[in-house]
Structures are given as structure tokens and as C-alpha cells.
Scaffold this active site. Structure first.
Site, PDB file in Angstrom:
ATOM      1  N   ALA A 138       0.775  -1.376   0.341  1.00  0.00           N
ATOM      2  CA  ALA A 138      -0.745  -0.229   0.060  1.00  0.00           C
ATOM      3  C   ALA A 138       1.152   1.282   0.236  1.00  0.00           C
ATOM      4  O   ALA A 138       0.526   2.265  -0.060  1.00  0.00           O
ATOM      5  CB  ALA A 138      -0.487  -0.262   1.484  1.00  0.00           C
ATOM      6  N   ASP A 139       2.392   1.506   0.600  1.00  0.00           N
ATOM      7  CA  ASP A 139       2.741   2.323   0.338  1.00  0.00           C
ATOM      8  C   ASP A 139       4.564   1.771   0.214  1.00  0.00           C
ATOM      9  O   ASP A 139       5.313   2.055   0.702  1.00  0.00           O
ATOM     10  CB  ASP A 139       2.759   3.218   1.912  1.00  0.00           C
ATOM     11  CG  ASP A 139       3.572   4.244   1.782  1.00  0.00           C
ATOM     12  OD1 ASP A 139       3.961   5.053   0.935  1.00  0.00           O
ATOM     13  OD2 ASP A 139       4.281   4.529   3.413  1.00  0.00           O
ATOM     14  N   LEU A 140       4.226   2.148  -1.728  1.00  0.00           N
ATOM     15  CA  LEU A 140       5.825   1.447  -1.446  1.00  0.00           C
ATOM     16  C   LEU A 140       6.627   2.906  -2.138  1.00  0.00           C
ATOM     17  O   LEU A 140       6.327   3.574  -2.883  1.00  0.00           O
ATOM     18  CB  LEU A 140       5.928   0.453  -3.791  1.00  0.00           C
ATOM     19  CG  LEU A 140       6.381   0.151  -3.800  1.00  0.00           C
ATOM     20  CD1 LEU A 140       7.650  -1.333  -2.729  1.00  0.00           C
ATOM     21  CD2 LEU A 140       6.828  -0.923  -4.981  1.00  0.00           C
TER      22      LEU A 140
END
Length: 240
Positions: free
Chosen positions: A165-167
Site C-alpha cells: 500500500a505504500d511502496l
């Protein structure tokens, strides 16, 4: 791999059955008293490195981001243990380990309910010699082989339908053997199949590199590096 859940007075400890987990493990004060604080990382919030030099761990408290994070900091609406961010990330990391993917190995999770809300923590094994890409790229350029390694690793996660979700550049580590690992799978999930979300992941990562490039006085990233990463990504995706 079985999961043991120990509950006591609105607190749940989630861990492997063979581990004897103590609720105090989730407080930095406990590790301080044992003289086992190995260090800390300051991003938006503090992440603690704890334990013994031979088996170091990462203690991460769940904090809210964005504007709401300025108001409630670390409280989340409680709608059952299995809906908590800590439980979901714990289960996802267990699945990633089963698939032998290079993601943090989880040790235990902690959920504490208070009224209608909960707070949570996650304890993980530290990646051996792990340094995030921002730390590395502020020192010197990375070789073409390392950019290829990152692209290949991202493709392997996507081939396994793993959504991060937060690459961003802080959540990709290179370990002591120059293998790429992903960390921080909060709100991540296993998707049914590949789709637009894969491109969204990559777009987010590219924005992250460009953001660091614009903000840091020295950051060794060029668009050619991204082309190298993407060439390796596409080559890996083409392999059945």
C-alpha cells in the site's frame, strides 16, 4: 504456520505457539531496562531496534498518517481483532514467509482496545545489514545490477499478487548480500490477480524517488536508473 492469540483484559498478543511472548515486549521502556535498545529510526515517527545483536528486532507502533494523524495520532476504530491493522499485517507477513518472499519476518503483534478504539504494535526480525534506498542513494550512485535486482524483486511480488500500500524508497531495503527486501506491509494484501494496482505501485515508487530528488541536497537518482529497474521488472514478469 499456526497463530496463537493470547487475550487478557482487552489486550491481544498474536504470535507463533512456540513463542512465550510478554506484553512488555511492545514497550521501548522494557528494552531500555534490559539494556537492549540497539538504535532507532526517525521517519514520521520513531521505530525502535531492540533485542540482542545476534537476533535484532524492529518494534513498530502503528501511527495514523495524514491530517487525521495530527488529531488522533495512534488510535483506530475497533471492529473486531481480525480487522485490526496489526492482525492483518501479521497474517500477511506469515503468508509472504510461506511463499519465501523477501519481506520482514514477523515475530509478534499486540492490540490493545480502549473504549471504541485500539492501539497496536508489530515486532519483526531485522533484515540483516538492511539499508533503505534513500540512505544508500544519499551516499553514492547504485550499480546497474542493484537497480536490476530491485526491478526483479518488485516483479516477483507482483507475480505473487502482493499489493504494497505504500511502496516508496524508504520501504525497499538492500541487505548485506545486496538482495532487495520490502518492509512495512501495513494495509497490504494479496490480490486475486494482477491489474492496474501493479502500475499504481510502480507510479507511487517513481513519485517517491522524484520527491527525494527534489528535497534532498544530494540524492543519486536519474531517470536512466528507473529505465533499468523497469527493464528488469518486465523481463521477470515475462518469465512463467
Amino acid at each position: 504456520m499456526n497463530t496463537h492469540i493470547h487475550s487478557h483484559h482487552n489486550q491481544w498478543l498474536i504470535h507463533a505457539p512456540e513463542l512465550n511472548v510478554n506484553a512488555q515486549w511492545f514497550t521501548p521502556e522494557y528494552w531500555q531496562q534490559q539494556n537492549k535498545i540497539l538504535g532507532q529510526s526517525r521517519g514520521r515517527n520513531i521505530t525502535w531496534f531492540v533485542g540482542d545483536e545476534s537476533s535484532p528486532m524492529v518494534l513498530r507502533h502503528y501511527y495514523r498518517g495524514g491530517l487525521i494523524g495530527k488529531l488522533v495520532t495512534d488510535k483506530y476504530w475497533f471492529s473486531g481483532l481480525k480487522n485490526t491493522r496489526a492482525y492483518r499485517e501479521y497474517q500477511l507477513l506469515i503468508e509472504l514467509e510461506k511463499r519465501k518472499l523477501p519481506a520482514c519476518r514477523v515475530v509478534a503483534a499486540n492490540v490493545v482496545k480502549s473504549g471504541l478504539n485500539y492501539r497496536a504494535d508489530l515486532l519483526m526480525k531485522m533484515v540483516d545489514g538492511g539499508q533503505d534506498l534513500v540512505a544508500l542513494l544519499t551516499k553514492s550512485p547504485m550499480s546497474e545490477e542493484l537497480w536490476q535486482e530491485i526491478g526483479k524483486t518488485l516483479a516477483i511480488f507482483h507475480k505473487n499478487n502482493v499489493y504494497h500500500a505504500d511502496l516508496n524508497a524508504h520501504n525497499i531495503l538492500m541487505n548485506k548480500d545486496n538482495n532487495a527486501w520490502l518492509i512495512d506491509f501495513d494495509r497490504g494484501e494479496i490480490k486475486q490477480q494482477r491489474g492496474q494496482w501493479c502500475q499504481d505501485n510502480l507510479d507511487r515508487l517513481l513519485r517517491s524517488f522524484n520527491k527525494e530528488l527534489n528535497q534532498l541536497p544530494q540524492f543519486y537518482f536519474e531517470q536512466d536508473n528507473w529505465k533499468t529497474l523497469m527493464a528488469a521488472y518486465n523481463a521477470e514478469l515475462a518469465i512463467n
